[in-house]
Design a protein around this motif. Structure first.
Motif, PDB file in Angstrom:
ATOM      1  N   ARG A 162       1.099  -0.983  -0.126  1.00 24.01           N
ATOM      2  CA  ARG A 162       0.167   0.102  -0.257  1.00 24.01           C
ATOM      3  C   ARG A 162       0.778   1.184  -0.054  1.00 24.01           C
ATOM      4  NH1 ARG A 162      -0.820   4.375   0.566  1.00 24.01           N
ATOM      5  NH2 ARG A 162      -3.039   5.059   0.978  1.00 24.01           N
ATOM      6  N   GLU A 163       2.180   1.256   0.530  1.00 22.63           N
ATOM      7  CA  GLU A 163       2.950   2.724   0.829  1.00 22.63           C
ATOM      8  C   GLU A 163       3.669   2.635  -0.224  1.00 22.63           C
ATOM      9  OE1 GLU A 163       2.018   4.131   2.945  1.00 22.63           O
ATOM     10  OE2 GLU A 163       1.173   3.468   5.359  1.00 22.63           O
ATOM     11  N   HIS A 164       3.987   1.664  -1.497  1.00 16.85           N
ATOM     12  CA  HIS A 164       5.001   1.939  -2.273  1.00 16.85           C
ATOM     13  C   HIS A 164       3.672   2.042  -3.034  1.00 16.85           C
ATOM     14  CE1 HIS A 164       5.882  -0.407  -6.223  1.00 16.85           C
ATOM     15  NE2 HIS A 164       6.935   0.333  -6.010  1.00 16.85           N
ATOM     16  N   ARG A 165       2.650   1.930  -3.300  1.00 12.40           N
ATOM     17  CA  ARG A 165       1.558   2.249  -4.038  1.00 12.40           C
ATOM     18  C   ARG A 165       1.044   3.786  -4.224  1.00 12.40           C
ATOM     19  NH1 ARG A 165      -2.552   1.214  -8.075  1.00 12.40           N
ATOM     20  NH2 ARG A 165      -4.718   2.464  -7.101  1.00 12.40           N
ATOM     21  N   GLY A 166       1.104   4.377  -2.784  1.00 12.99           N
ATOM     22  CA  GLY A 166       0.789   5.416  -2.712  1.00 12.99           C
ATOM     23  C   GLY A 166       1.855   6.429  -2.429  1.00 12.99           C
ATOM     24  N   ASP A 167       3.532   5.353  -2.553  1.00 13.65           N
ATOM     25  CA  ASP A 167       4.441   6.568  -2.646  1.00 13.65           C
ATOM     26  C   ASP A 167       4.403   7.124  -4.402  1.00 13.65           C
ATOM     27  OD1 ASP A 167       5.793   6.670   0.091  1.00 13.65           O
ATOM     28  OD2 ASP A 167       6.767   5.005  -0.466  1.00 13.65           O
ATOM     29  N   GLY A 168       4.746   6.381  -5.321  1.00 18.96           N
ATOM     30  CA  GLY A 168       4.170   6.309  -6.152  1.00 18.96           C
ATOM     31  C   GLY A 168       3.311   6.941  -6.995  1.00 18.96           C
ATOM     32  N   HIS A 169       1.880   7.295  -6.085  1.00 18.47           N
ATOM     33  CA  HIS A 169       0.520   7.933  -6.318  1.00 18.47           C
ATOM     34  C   HIS A 169       0.985   9.846  -5.954  1.00 18.47           C
ATOM     35  CE1 HIS A 169      -3.425   9.065  -7.003  1.00 18.47           C
ATOM     36  NE2 HIS A 169      -3.284   9.692  -5.566  1.00 18.47           N
TER      37      HIS A 169
ATOM     38  N   ALA B 212      -5.120  18.015  -4.127  1.00 17.05           N
ATOM     39  CA  ALA B 212      -5.683  16.180  -4.490  1.00 17.05           C
ATOM     40  C   ALA B 212      -6.087  16.049  -3.839  1.00 17.05           C
ATOM     41  CB  ALA B 212      -4.186  15.585  -4.043  1.00 17.05           C
ATOM     42  N   LEU B 213      -6.502  16.202  -2.318  1.00 16.69           N
ATOM     43  CA  LEU B 213      -7.790  15.387  -1.397  1.00 16.69           C
ATOM     44  C   LEU B 213      -8.700  16.181  -2.002  1.00 16.69           C
ATOM     45  CD1 LEU B 213      -8.328  14.447   1.115  1.00 16.69           C
ATOM     46  CD2 LEU B 213      -7.649  16.611   2.512  1.00 16.69           C
ATOM     47  N   VAL B 214      -9.315  17.122  -2.217  1.00 17.08           N
ATOM     48  CA  VAL B 214     -10.615  17.782  -2.924  1.00 17.08           C
ATOM     49  C   VAL B 214     -10.688  17.235  -3.938  1.00 17.08           C
ATOM     50  CG1 VAL B 214     -11.760  20.505  -4.152  1.00 17.08           C
ATOM     51  CG2 VAL B 214      -9.789  20.148  -1.353  1.00 17.08           C
ATOM     52  N   THR B 215      -9.852  17.284  -4.868  1.00 15.14           N
ATOM     53  CA  THR B 215      -9.985  16.643  -6.122  1.00 15.14           C
ATOM     54  C   THR B 215     -10.362  14.726  -6.077  1.00 15.14           C
ATOM     55  OG1 THR B 215      -7.627  16.209  -6.975  1.00 15.14           O
ATOM     56  CG2 THR B 215      -8.860  17.839  -8.079  1.00 15.14           C
ATOM     57  N   ALA B 216      -9.665  14.370  -5.466  1.00 14.02           N
ATOM     58  CA  ALA B 216     -10.026  12.541  -5.114  1.00 14.02           C
ATOM     59  C   ALA B 216     -11.689  12.780  -4.463  1.00 14.02           C
ATOM     60  CB  ALA B 216      -9.620  12.230  -3.705  1.00 14.02           C
ATOM     61  N   THR B 217     -11.682  13.868  -3.339  1.00 15.01           N
ATOM     62  CA  THR B 217     -13.124  13.696  -3.137  1.00 15.01           C
ATOM     63  C   THR B 217     -14.478  14.226  -4.043  1.00 15.01           C
ATOM     64  OG1 THR B 217     -11.820  14.594  -0.877  1.00 15.01           O
ATOM     65  CG2 THR B 217     -14.572  14.478  -0.786  1.00 15.01           C
TER      66      THR B 217
ATOM     67  N   LEU C 125     -15.806  17.770 -10.416  1.00 13.15           N
ATOM     68  CA  LEU C 125     -15.026  18.330 -11.680  1.00 13.15           C
ATOM     69  C   LEU C 125     -15.943  18.265 -13.109  1.00 13.15           C
ATOM     70  CD1 LEU C 125     -13.600  14.223 -10.506  1.00 13.15           C
ATOM     71  CD2 LEU C 125     -12.108  16.744 -10.198  1.00 13.15           C
ATOM     72  N   THR C 126     -14.453  18.614 -13.904  1.00 13.06           N
ATOM     73  CA  THR C 126     -15.059  19.530 -14.942  1.00 13.06           C
ATOM     74  C   THR C 126     -14.328  17.890 -15.934  1.00 13.06           C
ATOM     75  OG1 THR C 126     -12.854  20.532 -15.346  1.00 13.06           O
ATOM     76  CG2 THR C 126     -14.284  21.570 -14.547  1.00 13.06           C
ATOM     77  N   GLU C 127     -14.736  18.356 -16.908  1.00 10.42           N
ATOM     78  CA  GLU C 127     -14.385  16.667 -17.902  1.00 10.42           C
ATOM     79  C   GLU C 127     -12.510  16.647 -17.466  1.00 10.42           C
ATOM     80  OE1 GLU C 127     -15.291  16.776 -21.454  1.00 10.42           O
ATOM     81  OE2 GLU C 127     -18.016  17.352 -21.498  1.00 10.42           O
ATOM     82  N   GLU C 128     -11.711  18.244 -17.388  1.00  7.43           N
ATOM     83  CA  GLU C 128     -10.857  18.397 -17.549  1.00  7.43           C
ATOM     84  C   GLU C 128     -10.819  17.243 -16.307  1.00  7.43           C
ATOM     85  OE1 GLU C 128      -7.150  21.805 -17.510  1.00  7.43           O
ATOM     86  OE2 GLU C 128      -8.760  22.309 -17.884  1.00  7.43           O
ATOM     87  N   GLY C 129     -10.617  17.837 -15.474  1.00  5.85           N
ATOM     88  CA  GLY C 129     -10.732  17.052 -14.063  1.00  5.85           C
ATOM     89  C   GLY C 129     -10.391  16.228 -14.007  1.00  5.85           C
TER      90      GLY C 129
ATOM     91  N   ARG D 158      -7.926  12.935 -12.863  1.00  4.27           N
ATOM     92  CA  ARG D 158      -7.811  11.812 -12.143  1.00  4.27           C
ATOM     93  C   ARG D 158      -7.934  11.151 -12.209  1.00  4.27           C
ATOM     94  NH1 ARG D 158      -6.707  13.498  -7.022  1.00  4.27           N
ATOM     95  NH2 ARG D 158      -6.751  10.976  -6.517  1.00  4.27           N
ATOM     96  N   LYS D 159      -8.456   9.858 -13.542  1.00  2.00           N
ATOM     97  CA  LYS D 159      -8.228   9.028 -13.728  1.00  2.00           C
ATOM     98  C   LYS D 159      -7.039   9.029 -14.631  1.00  2.00           C
ATOM     99  CE  LYS D 159     -10.248   6.350 -17.997  1.00  2.00           C
ATOM    100  NZ  LYS D 159     -11.460   6.280 -18.741  1.00  2.00           N
ATOM    101  N   ARG D 160      -5.918  10.063 -15.298  1.00  2.00           N
ATOM    102  CA  ARG D 160      -5.025  10.314 -16.022  1.00  2.00           C
ATOM    103  C   ARG D 160      -3.788   9.380 -14.154  1.00  2.00           C
ATOM    104  NH1 ARG D 160      -0.325  12.292 -16.020  1.00  2.00           N
ATOM    105  NH2 ARG D 160      -0.876  14.592 -15.012  1.00  2.00           N
ATOM    106  N   ILE D 161      -4.117  10.595 -13.545  1.00  2.00           N
ATOM    107  CA  ILE D 161      -3.218  10.136 -12.213  1.00  2.00           C
ATOM    108  C   ILE D 161      -3.828   8.072 -11.481  1.00  2.00           C
ATOM    109  CG2 ILE D 161      -3.482  10.434  -9.434  1.00  2.00           C
ATOM    110  CD1 ILE D 161      -3.642  13.210 -10.828  1.00  2.00           C
ATOM    111  N   GLU D 162      -4.754   8.090 -12.132  1.00  2.00           N
ATOM    112  CA  GLU D 162      -5.301   6.805 -11.874  1.00  2.00           C
ATOM    113  C   GLU D 162      -4.534   5.157 -11.906  1.00  2.00           C
ATOM    114  OE1 GLU D 162      -7.262   3.918  -8.708  1.00  2.00           O
ATOM    115  OE2 GLU D 162      -6.337   5.905  -8.858  1.00  2.00           O
ATOM    116  N   ASN D 163      -4.907   5.617 -13.577  1.00  2.00           N
ATOM    117  CA  ASN D 163      -3.948   5.261 -14.240  1.00  2.00           C
ATOM    118  C   ASN D 163      -2.395   4.680 -14.145  1.00  2.00           C
ATOM    119  OD1 ASN D 163      -6.723   3.988 -15.319  1.00  2.00           O
ATOM    120  ND2 ASN D 163      -6.413   5.108 -17.605  1.00  2.00           N
TER     121      ASN D 163
END
Length: 299
Positions: free
Chosen positions: A160-167, A181-186, A236-240, A244-249
Motif C-alpha cells: 500500500r505504501e509503495h503504491r501511495g509513494d508512486g501516487h 489532491a484531497l479536494v479532487t479525490a473527494t 469535477l469538470t471534464e478536464e478534472g 484524475r483518471k490519468r493519475i489513477e491509471n
C-alpha cells in the motif's frame, strides 16, 4: 494502459481494506495511549510514520501528503518523546492482530487459506524496491512477523505504501498540492465525504474553499459559491475528471511491478483468498458505516 497494470491496480485497491482497517480499529487508540502517546491523532501519525524512525513533521507531511502541516505538527515530533518508534511498531502489530482477529475470526486467522494468502502477499512485497519510495522503504526495513495473518497485513502495508509513494509523485507532477489532491479525490465521489476528508486532514473550511476556487480557476472543478464557515462539495469538470483518471491509471502502472512478481495465476489466487477476507472484515464492521466514505450509487 497496460492490462496487467490495471489488473494489478485493481488487486491492490481490492485488498487495501485489510491494511487500512487498522486505522479505524477500536483497539488502536487505547493501545497507543497505553504505550505513552497522547489521545487523538497522534495515534495515527506516529505509528504509521514509525517505520521511518523518529522523523520530523516535514517528513510526515511530505510522505502522508494530504494532511495539514499544522495538524501533523501537533503530534510530531512530540510523539517520539513519549514512545520510541520501535515500541510503537510492536504495538502496531498488536493492534493489527487484535483487529484482524475481531473482524475475521480466530478460525480464519488460523486457516490454511490465511497461510497461503500470506505467502503470496509476502512474495509480492519482497519484490518492492525502495527507489523513490520513502514510506514503503521504511516499511521494508521492519522485521517480518511470524504469524500468517500479520505477515499478510505487513505485506499489504508495504504494498500500500509503495503504491501511495508512486501516487504522490504523480500528484506532484500534476501540480496538485496535498490539499488540492484531497479536494479532487473527494470530488470523484469514490472516497471520503467532504466533512471527513476536511476534518480528519486538518483543513479549515476557508482553506478548503480557497483550494476549490483555485482548482476552478484552473478548469479542474466547477465554479462554486463559497463561504468561510461552510466547506463546499467540489464537482469535477471534464478536464478534472480526465486528470484524475490519468493519475489513477499511472498509479496502476507505477505500482504494478511487485504484483506481477506473483504471475497471473498467483495474483488471481491472492485476489480470491484476500477478497474473501475483505468481505468478511467489511461485514463485521471493519470501517464505520456512516460519515466517512461517500455513498456510491447502486446499480
Amino acid at each position: 494502459m497496460n492490462d496487467t497494470a490495471v489488473a494489478a491496480g485493481r488487486l491492490a485497491r481490492g485488498l487495501e481494506p485489510l491494511h487500512s482497517q487498522v486505522y479505524f480499529a477500536a483497539e488502536a487508540e487505547p493501545a497507543y495511549t497505553a504505550a505513552g502517546l497522547e489521545p487523538g491523532r497522534m495515534s495515527y501519525f506516529a505509528p504509521r510514520a514509525a517505520p521511518m524512525g523518529a522523523v520530523g513533521p516535514s517528513v510526515v507531511t511530505a510522505t502522508f501528503y494530504n494532511f495539514s502541516p499544522r495538524l501533523v505538527a501537533k503530534s510530531v515530533p512530540r510523539a517520539w518523546e513519549l514512545a520510541s518508534p520501535s515500541d510503537l511498531l510492536d504495538v502496531r502489530f498488536a493492534v493489527a492482530d487484535a483487529s484482524l482477529r475481531r473482524t475475521l475470526g480466530d478460525d480464519a486467522v488460523a486457516s490454511p487459506e490465511m497461510a497461503e494468502a500470506a505467502g503470496l502477499a509476502r512474495t509480492a512485497a519482497e519484490a518492492v524496491t525502495p527507489d523513490g519510495r520513502p514510506l514503503a522503504a521504511g516499511h521494508l526495513d521492519v522485521p517480518w512477523p511470524t504469524a500468517p495473518h500479520l505477515v499478510l497485513w505487513h505485506a499489504l502495508s508495504i504494498l500500500r505504501e509503495h503504491r501511495g509513494d508512486g501516487h504522490i509523485a504523480l500528484l506532484v507532477e500534476a501540480g496538485l498540492s496535498g490539499l488540492e489532491a484531497l479536494v479532487t479525490a473527494t470530488a470523484t465521489g469514490t472516497g471520503f465525504t467532504v466533512a471527513f476528508a476536511r476534518g480528519s486532514r486538518g483543513w479549515s473550511a476557508a482553506e478548503w474553499n480557497a483550494a476549490v476556487a483555485g482548482l476552478a480557476d484552473r478548469g479542474l472543478l466547477q465554479p462554486a459559491d463559497t463561504a468561510e464557515d461552510d466547506a463546499v462539495e467540489p464537482a469535477l469538470t471534464e478536464e478534472g475528471t480526465a486528470l484524475r483518471k490519468r493519475i489513477e491509471n499511472d498509479t496502476h502502472h507505477l505500482g504494478a511491478a511487485p504484483w506481477t512478481a506473483l504471475g497471473a495465476d498467483g495474483a488471481a489466487r491472492l485476489g480470491d483468498l484476500g477478497g474473501a477476507f475483505v468481505r468478511t472484515a467489511l461485514a463485521n464492521g471493519a470501517f464505520p458505516a456512516e460519515g466517512v466514505f461517500a455513498a456510491r450509487p447502486k446499480g
